[in-house]
Design a protein around this motif. Structure first.
Motif, PDB file in Angstrom:
ATOM      1  N   GLU A   6       0.871  -1.166   0.000  1.00 62.09           N
ATOM      2  CA  GLU A   6       0.000   0.000   0.000  1.00 62.09           C
ATOM      3  C   GLU A   6       0.913   1.222   0.000  1.00 62.09           C
ATOM      4  O   GLU A   6       1.844   1.293   0.804  1.00 62.09           O
ATOM      5  CB  GLU A   6      -0.858  -0.043   1.264  1.00 62.09           C
ATOM      6  CG  GLU A   6      -1.962   0.968   1.322  1.00 62.09           C
ATOM      7  CD  GLU A   6      -2.854   0.730   2.526  1.00 62.09           C
ATOM      8  OE1 GLU A   6      -3.896   0.074   2.383  1.00 62.09           O
ATOM      9  OE2 GLU A   6      -2.487   1.204   3.618  1.00 62.09           O
ATOM     10  N   GLU A  65      -3.173   0.462  -3.726  1.00 63.32           N
ATOM     11  CA  GLU A  65      -2.967  -0.863  -3.165  1.00 63.32           C
ATOM     12  C   GLU A  65      -2.648  -1.766  -4.343  1.00 63.32           C
ATOM     13  O   GLU A  65      -3.396  -1.799  -5.310  1.00 63.32           O
ATOM     14  CB  GLU A  65      -4.230  -1.326  -2.435  1.00 63.32           C
ATOM     15  CG  GLU A  65      -4.021  -2.547  -1.600  1.00 63.32           C
ATOM     16  CD  GLU A  65      -5.260  -2.918  -0.806  1.00 63.32           C
ATOM     17  OE1 GLU A  65      -5.507  -4.123  -0.676  1.00 63.32           O
ATOM     18  OE2 GLU A  65      -5.977  -2.010  -0.342  1.00 63.32           O
ATOM     19  N   SER A 102      -8.095  -4.429   4.919  1.00 63.84           N
ATOM     20  CA  SER A 102      -8.285  -3.630   3.716  1.00 63.84           C
ATOM     21  C   SER A 102      -9.504  -4.102   2.930  1.00 63.84           C
ATOM     22  O   SER A 102     -10.307  -3.290   2.459  1.00 63.84           O
ATOM     23  CB  SER A 102      -7.035  -3.692   2.848  1.00 63.84           C
ATOM     24  OG  SER A 102      -7.226  -3.001   1.646  1.00 63.84           O
TER      25      SER A 102
END
Length: 117
Positions: A6, A65, A102
């Motif tokens: 990320e 990401e 996430s």
């Protein structure tokens, strides 16, 4: 083997909207051309900084990401350092718990936008 990463980066606030989009596209292309795979992207827009950076108090925040080879990260960070439009960046390798978090965050965000529509 590809690891999941990320990256959050801040573009200088003196840029116009097309210049910010051009910078974002440049880094997306760098990731794709080096065998990386974009998973998710968020534009957080203009935000106030916690402290001045290069005499600027705001900046355009963006999150990527992606999956990539570990060797690629140093190349990506060199490109961030060379880009005058980027005033700060940070890349973090996600472990399995961060990946789960996430995915949960993206799912909740998607459900929230569907309820609002």
């Amino acid at each position: 083997m590809l690891n999941q990463y990320e990256t959050v980066f801040i573009c200088t606030p003196v840029l116009s909207e097309p210049q910010v989009k051009e910078t974002v596209k440049k880094f997306k292309d760098i990731i794709a051309s080096n065998g990386g795979e974009m998973i998710h992207e968020e534009d957080w827009g203009m935000k106030k900084l916690a402290y001045p950076i290069q005499k600027k108090s705001t900046g355009f925040f963006h999150l990527f990401e992606f999956k990539a080879n570990p060797e690629f990260i140093s190349k990506l960070e060199i490109e961030f350092r060379r880009e005058e439009r980027v005033i700060r960046f940070m890349t973090v390798k996600l472990d399995k718990h961060a990946v789960e978090y996430s995915e949960k965050r993206k799912r909740l965000q998607k459900e929230k936008t569907e309820k609002e529509a």
